[in-house]
Design a protein around this motif. Structure first.
Motif, short mmCIF file in Angstrom:
data_model
loop_
_atom_site.label_atom_id
_atom_site.label_comp_id
_atom_site.label_asym_id
_atom_site.label_seq_id
_atom_site.Cartn_x
_atom_site.Cartn_y
_atom_site.Cartn_z
N ASN A 110 51.43 51.38 -1.26
CA ASN A 110 51.17 52.65 -0.59
C ASN A 110 49.78 52.66 0.03
O ASN A 110 49.00 51.71 -0.08
CB ASN A 110 51.34 53.83 -1.57
CG ASN A 110 50.43 53.72 -2.78
OD1 ASN A 110 49.33 53.16 -2.69
ND2 ASN A 110 50.87 54.26 -3.91
N LEU A 111 49.44 53.77 0.70
CA LEU A 111 48.17 53.87 1.41
C LEU A 111 46.99 53.75 0.46
O LEU A 111 45.97 53.14 0.81
CB LEU A 111 48.11 55.21 2.18
CG LEU A 111 46.82 55.47 2.96
CD1 LEU A 111 46.60 54.39 4.02
CD2 LEU A 111 46.85 56.86 3.59
N ASP A 112 47.09 54.33 -0.73
CA ASP A 112 45.98 54.24 -1.68
C ASP A 112 45.66 52.79 -2.01
O ASP A 112 44.49 52.41 -2.11
CB ASP A 112 46.32 54.99 -2.98
CG ASP A 112 46.31 56.50 -2.79
OD1 ASP A 112 45.70 56.97 -1.81
OD2 ASP A 112 46.91 57.21 -3.63
N GLU A 113 46.70 51.99 -2.16
CA GLU A 113 46.50 50.56 -2.46
C GLU A 113 45.83 49.86 -1.29
O GLU A 113 44.92 49.04 -1.47
CB GLU A 113 47.84 49.91 -2.78
CG GLU A 113 47.75 48.45 -3.20
CD GLU A 113 47.36 48.29 -4.67
OE1 GLU A 113 47.12 47.16 -5.07
OE2 GLU A 113 47.28 49.30 -5.38
N ILE A 114 46.28 50.16 -0.08
CA ILE A 114 45.70 49.55 1.11
C ILE A 114 44.23 49.93 1.25
O ILE A 114 43.37 49.09 1.54
CB ILE A 114 46.48 49.96 2.38
CG1 ILE A 114 47.94 49.46 2.29
CG2 ILE A 114 45.81 49.42 3.64
CD1 ILE A 114 48.84 49.99 3.38
N GLU A 115 43.93 51.19 0.99
CA GLU A 115 42.54 51.65 1.09
C GLU A 115 41.67 50.99 0.01
O GLU A 115 40.51 50.65 0.27
CB GLU A 115 42.47 53.17 0.97
CG GLU A 115 43.03 53.88 2.19
CD GLU A 115 42.59 55.33 2.26
OE1 GLU A 115 41.62 55.61 2.98
OE2 GLU A 115 43.22 56.18 1.59
#
Length: 215
Positions: A110-115
């Motif tokens: 998810n986006l949190d992981e990418i960030e």
């Protein structure tokens, strides 16, 4: 660093994945300076824009993600390279570290992981997706260390094993005796710290075929 000051290039040959990831990161405030749908285009725009981050699909036409990184390494860029893939095999991760990748994400992240990955690699840290086991980095580093112990002859032998050749076929290919091949096999097994059973080396090469074929 402010998100809008972080320049990112995204390369993926799947239009829906490319569009979705671009929009998600733009909505999160990042500066997406360009996108590419194949590896050759990725090399060109990375060289042109020198972004902070390049998010690369591993499997793309012309150049795969690893080849993109190799082509960009001698350009003196500040870019941090992060590969995104569905592959969870250790061999891919070993190869990623070998070519100088800074991060390894899964497309299911998810986006949190990418960030989290973006923040880490900008601090010169290597980042693995949290989808992997906690000990994956230790395992990968250890396998890279052991592969580095192999001599050129042993690397040739293990590449042929990875291609499915048995000892007799290896003898014929290299024009050496079976005793020589078996001695190399024994040395390889010892250096890789494997059990000395009949199929242990074959199993290892199946797990790490990608890195073996790049030796």
């Amino acid at each position: 660093m402010n998100k809008k000051n972080i320049s990112i290039i995204i390369a993926d040959d799947h239009p829906i994945m490319l569009k979705g990831l671009t929009e998600e990161l733009e909505n999160a405030g990042y500066n997406i300076v360009a996108t590419a749908v194949n590896g050759a285009a990725a090399v060109e725009i990375i060289a042109s824009h020198n972004p902070d981050i390049a998010l690369l699909d591993i499997e793309m036409p012309f150049f795969n993600g690893f080849e993109v990184i190799k082509n960009c390494q001698n350009l003196g860029l500040k870019t941090k390279f992060v590969v995104m893939t569905y592959h969870k095999e250790k061999g891919f991760i070993v190869q990623a570290k070998k070519v100088g990748t800074h991060g390894y994400l899964l497309k299911e992240d998810n986006l949190d992981e990418i960030e989290s990955c973006i923040k880490a690699v900008l601090l010169d840290e290597f980042y693995f997706s949290k989808s992997f086991q906690d000990d994956i980095q230790h395992t990968v580093d250890n396998e890279l260390r052991k592969v580095g112990l192999l001599t050129p002859s042993e690397r040739t032998i293990i590449r042929l094993i990875a291609q499915g050749k048995n000892s007799t076929e290896i003898c014929e290919t290299l024009k050496v005796s079976k005793r020589t091949v078996e001695k190399h096999r024994a040395n390889i097994i010892a250096k890789l710290e494997l059990e000395p059973s009949l199929d242990t080396l074959t199993q290892w090469t199946n797990n790490y075929k990608e890195i073996i074929m790049s030796l």
